[in-house]
Enzyme design. Structure first.
Site, short mmCIF file in Angstrom:
data_model
loop_
_atom_site.label_atom_id
_atom_site.label_comp_id
_atom_site.label_asym_id
_atom_site.label_seq_id
_atom_site.Cartn_x
_atom_site.Cartn_y
_atom_site.Cartn_z
N TRP A 331 0.84 -1.21 0.00
CA TRP A 331 0.00 0.00 0.00
C TRP A 331 0.87 1.26 0.00
O TRP A 331 0.39 2.34 -0.27
CB TRP A 331 -0.92 0.01 1.23
CG TRP A 331 -0.18 0.28 2.53
CD1 TRP A 331 0.95 -0.34 2.99
CD2 TRP A 331 -0.51 1.25 3.53
NE1 TRP A 331 1.32 0.17 4.21
CE2 TRP A 331 0.45 1.15 4.57
CE3 TRP A 331 -1.53 2.19 3.66
CZ2 TRP A 331 0.42 1.95 5.71
CZ3 TRP A 331 -1.56 2.98 4.80
CH2 TRP A 331 -0.59 2.86 5.80
N ASP A 332 2.15 1.08 0.30
CA ASP A 332 3.10 2.20 0.30
C ASP A 332 2.94 3.03 -0.97
O ASP A 332 3.05 4.25 -0.95
CB ASP A 332 4.55 1.68 0.35
CG ASP A 332 4.84 0.75 1.53
OD1 ASP A 332 3.93 0.05 1.96
OD2 ASP A 332 6.00 0.72 1.98
N GLU A 462 0.96 -2.00 12.59
CA GLU A 462 1.19 -3.45 12.61
C GLU A 462 1.53 -3.98 14.01
O GLU A 462 1.82 -5.16 14.16
CB GLU A 462 2.31 -3.81 11.63
CG GLU A 462 1.91 -3.54 10.19
CD GLU A 462 2.91 -4.08 9.17
OE1 GLU A 462 4.03 -4.42 9.56
OE2 GLU A 462 2.53 -4.12 7.99
N LYS A 570 3.08 0.97 15.94
CA LYS A 570 4.31 1.00 15.16
C LYS A 570 4.39 2.27 14.32
O LYS A 570 5.46 2.75 13.99
CB LYS A 570 4.30 -0.24 14.26
CG LYS A 570 5.54 -0.48 13.44
CD LYS A 570 5.35 -1.74 12.60
CE LYS A 570 6.55 -2.06 11.75
NZ LYS A 570 6.28 -3.15 10.78
N GLN A 571 3.21 2.80 13.95
CA GLN A 571 3.18 3.90 12.99
C GLN A 571 1.83 4.62 13.08
O GLN A 571 0.92 4.15 13.74
CB GLN A 571 3.37 3.34 11.58
CG GLN A 571 2.26 2.39 11.14
CD GLN A 571 2.76 1.35 10.15
OE1 GLN A 571 3.14 0.26 10.54
NE2 GLN A 571 2.74 1.69 8.87
C1 BGC Z 1 5.09 -1.19 7.62
C2 BGC Z 1 4.04 -1.32 6.55
C3 BGC Z 1 4.69 -1.18 5.20
C4 BGC Z 1 5.81 -2.16 5.04
C5 BGC Z 1 6.56 -1.99 3.73
C6 BGC Z 1 6.17 -2.20 7.36
O1 BGC Z 1 7.19 -2.03 8.30
O2 BGC Z 1 4.55 -1.40 8.90
O3 BGC Z 1 3.07 -0.30 6.73
O4 BGC Z 1 3.74 -1.36 4.20
O5 BGC Z 1 6.73 -1.98 6.08
O6 BGC Z 1 7.16 -0.75 3.66
#
Ligand code: BGC
Length: 738
Positions: A331-332, A462, A570-571
């Site tokens: 999804w990035d 996550e 985490k984010q």
């Molecule tokens: C993040 C995800 C991301 C993935 C790839 C993970 O560490 O939590 O949101 O899509 O990395 O960049």
């Protein structure tokens, strides 16, 4: 156009580890990437990555389950094109090398490096390498190697060939972000003549093939063993080219003849031409801070290098700079990188969206596998469209990817009005994702009222998995339902009978509207903030005694279930939704939410800080916005996440552009009004950038007390433009001064 701060040198990067430098100075063109390996010592895991060229291997589960992803998909690490052997004519090999200087020119895409080479016997010479990758002619890479005497000034033998490494498999690692084992491809090399070598590589399971050539550009010189004499103490230069064909079906070996470029300078001209276009469209200048200026230019450069341009490939989480995350698309792309293209280079944005469209049949199958009878579920991580996420709680459960893709289609349409794209691809994607949500969600009756809910999902964060009613997911799904109604209306106005072709009628649209109106958005009346999900706020906070720096990132130190028990993110999650829908909440609520979620967020994901910067800017905290922005803008240059060696953090690179545009200049579009607001921090004296909206190119120029928006090409826009909350007219003066 005067371009400043467009050179990245060794001094500008914090780490000198070879693997780190290989990533940071990698060259790519959307089709393939060449890591900046030391040409003499090389790297055992090699250095060429081709977008979408991958191998699969069965995922082995201790205990499997229905619908689990079946296959790893792993981008292949192919032989290093930069490698060469240099020896004295008495047979002493220059086996040691030290990189003493590097300069990456972001205006031409050329990489200049200096090395000092040494034999075991202590003889030294200097080597300069200039390399470039074709940007319009995307099959080519070229390099020149110049040798000058050091304490050794005799004869040299220089030889270059594509060498198939004996051990090209990735080393297994406990870090889930690193690449995994992939089967080795079948490689054949052959010399067509003394100046040209062919390399043909076939995968065993995906049945893909690529033909590459390595050729000599220096007249009368040979690839294998060219003698040089350094006795005159002059520089002696050899030029080479490589051709990397398209990824095709097997048994197609391209003929060699047409693959010679005329010269390295022709390739540099090709590359310069491309970069001029990029900087013309999307130059950003950050006044008052050269380091930051360079960082943002570098980030834009790498975004353009990474993005697949052919509609069949996309942007991997690490681009083509490293094999971390296995070369997968996430999804990035839609949420972090696509906006840069959507607002500066619409044909590219369309190609990236088209990539998703061509995975729609697999997304439909995936929805059925996941027990959802209608609609489509796009893969959380993938190259070929199939789900490749072996850990479903932080993979497939991130259903929000469906709504993210729909959101990106809506944003693309909002500013391009490209109804053809909507009719050919976009509408179907938005419809199929809306159908997925409809059939995945559930009505929940509470007394006389009912609401539509989504259960057992993972949001962007996550560190919190398999929860009910993740605010971000629900908010984006609501938007997905609304978007289908909006796009249907757009189609109906131009083609009154067209909707029937998609199998929907007025009753379906009413149903989607009803769903949109009833999607449940969790809100804590106590804290007066949106709740990340039904249970997040009731969990205990991450323990203080496990919060010292060596415990981070948590994912490398704790079992996922340990992390899931706590209120730790985490984010950005709920805040990400707040950024996407600025009109959802008051600044006061935003402040409350920001304070709250900032306190529980680790930023262990590189996707986090840019969003915190944007929102801090919006809520009037420029200091904080600047602090997060600095980390975002220079993340890979300072190796902030400590794993740049595995590849650049592409989403964050996109996020740094967003932080300037959506953060410091307050850009967003809503109901056909383009909004800007001046949120410059004191450390940035001036910010100028360009964006294309509809057919007009706008230039935005902000300084402490001035905000200019001007039309630099194309018609005067018909949409509204608002600056700091006032609707302004660009029609009269074509520029606005606050
Ligand atoms: C993040 C995800 C991301 C993935 C790839 C993970 O560490 O939590 O949101 O899509 O990395 O960049």
């Amino acid at each position: 156009m005067i371009l400043r701060d467009y050179h990245l040198t060794l001094r500008d990067v914090s780490d000198q580890q070879p693997e780190y430098l290989e990533t940071v100075f990698s060259l790519a063109n959307g089709h393939f990437g060449v890591r900046a390996n030391d040409p003499i010592s090389g790297n055992p895991i090699t250095g060429t990555l081709i977008n979408g060229f991958y191998e699969t291997a069965p995922i082995t589960y201790g205990e499997g389950g229905v619908g689990y992803a079946q296959k790893h998909q792993t981008i292949l690490n192919l032989p290093d094109l930069r490698h060469l052997n240099v020896a004295t004519n008495t047979g002493h090999r220059f086996s040691e090398s030290t990189r003493t200087a590097v300069d990456l020119d972001l205006t031409t895409g050329t990489l200049d490096e200096q090395y000092e080479l040494k034999t075991h016997q202590g003889e030294t010479i200097q080597m300069a390498v200039k390399s470039v990758i074709g940007q319009n002619q995307t099959s080519f890479w070229g390099a020149s190697y110049s040798f000058v005497a050091g304490n050794y000034a005799g004869g040299l033998l220089v030889s270059k060939a594509i060498a198939v490494p004996a051990q090209a498999e990735a080393i297994p690692s406990a870090d889930p972000r690193k690449t995994r084992m992939a089967g080795l491809p079948v490689c054949e090399t052959a010399f067509i003549n003394q100046r040209l070598q062919r390399y043909h590589v076939k995968t065993r399971t995906t049945k893909q093939a690529v033909t590459a050539f390595l050729g000599m550009l220096t007249p009368n010189a040979k690839l294998l063993q060219q003698p040089l004499d350094l006795g005159d103490r002059q520089a002696h230069t050899l030029e080479y080219e490589a051709y990397v064909g398209e990824v095709g079906e097997q048994n197609t070996i391209d003929p060699a003849a047409q693959f010679m470029i005329s010269s390295l300078s022709a390739l540099i001209a090709d590359s310069r031409d491309f970069w001029q276009g990029v900087w013309h469209r999307s130059e950003v200048t950050v006044g008052g801070n050269d380091e930051l200026n360079l960082a943002i230019h570098y980030n834009i450069f790498q975004l353009n290098q990474a993005a697949g341009r052919d509609g069949r490939t996309n942007i991997a989480a690490k681009g083509l700079s490293g094999s971390g995350y296995e070369g997968h698309y996430f999804w990035d792309t839609e949420m972090y990188m696509l906006p840069y293209f959507t607002y500066t280079n619409q044909p590219m944005a369309r190609q990236l969206l088209y990539y998703r469209y061509q995975t729609l049949p697999k997304a439909r199958e995936r929805a059925r596998e996941m027990g959802v009878t209608k609609g489509a579920l796009f893969a959380w991580r993938t190259i070929n469209g199939e789900e490749a996420s072996a850990y479903f709680p932080a993979g497939t459960a991130q259903y929000h990817i469906d709504a993210d893709i729909a959101y990106a289609v809506g944003k693309y349409y909002e500013i391009t009005r490209d109804l053809d794209f909507i009719l050919q691809c976009g509408f179907e994607m938005v419809l199929e994702t809306a159908r997925f949500w409809e059939n995945f969600g559930a009505w929940h009756q509470i007394g006389a009222s009912s609401r539509f809910e989504f259960h057992t999902v993972t949001g962007p964060d996550e560190y919190t998995a398999l929860v009910n009613n993740n605010y971000y997911t629900n908010r984006l799904a609501k938007h997905n339902f609304e978007l289908i109604g909006y796009l249907a209306n757009e189609i109906r106005q131009r083609y009154p009978n067209k909707l029937a072709d998609f199998g929907i009628g007025p009753a379906d649209l009413e149903k989607f509207q009803k769903l949109a109106d009833h999607v449940y958005l969790p809100y804590s009346a106590d804290l007066q903030i949106n709740e990340q999900d039904d249970s997040f706020l009731s969990k205990p906070r991450w323990p203080a005694d496990k919060s010292t720096p060596e415990n981070f990132p948590l994912l490398l130190h704790y079992h996922p279930l340990t992390i899931y028990r706590y209120q730790v993110a985490k984010q950005a999650d709920t805040l990400l939704a707040d950024y996407l829908f600025p009109e959802d909440l008051s600044v006061d609520q935003l402040k409350r939410e920001y304070d709250y979620y900032e306190g529980v967020t680790t930023h262990d994901s590189s996707l986090s800080r840019s969003i915190f910067s944007i929102l801090a800017a919006r809520m009037g905290d420029p200091e904080k916005a600047y602090k997060y922005f600095m980390d975002t803008a220079r993340m890979d240059l300072v190796n902030l996440q400590k794993n740049t060696a595995d590849g650049l953090h592409l989403a964050n690179l996109g996020g740094s552009w967003l932080a300037l545009v959506a953060g410091f200049s307050g850009f967003y579009v809503q109901d056909e009004v383009v909004h800007f607001a001046n949120h410059l921090p004191k450390e940035i004296s001036r910010l100028t950038y360009r964006m294309k909206i509809a057919a007009s190119v706008l230039e935005i120029d902000l300084s402490a007390d001035k905000t200019f928006v001007s039309v630099i090409s194309g018609p005067i826009p018909t949409y509204g433009v608002s600056v700091n909350g006032d609707l302004i007219s660009l029609a009269k003066s074509s520029s606005y001064e606050e």
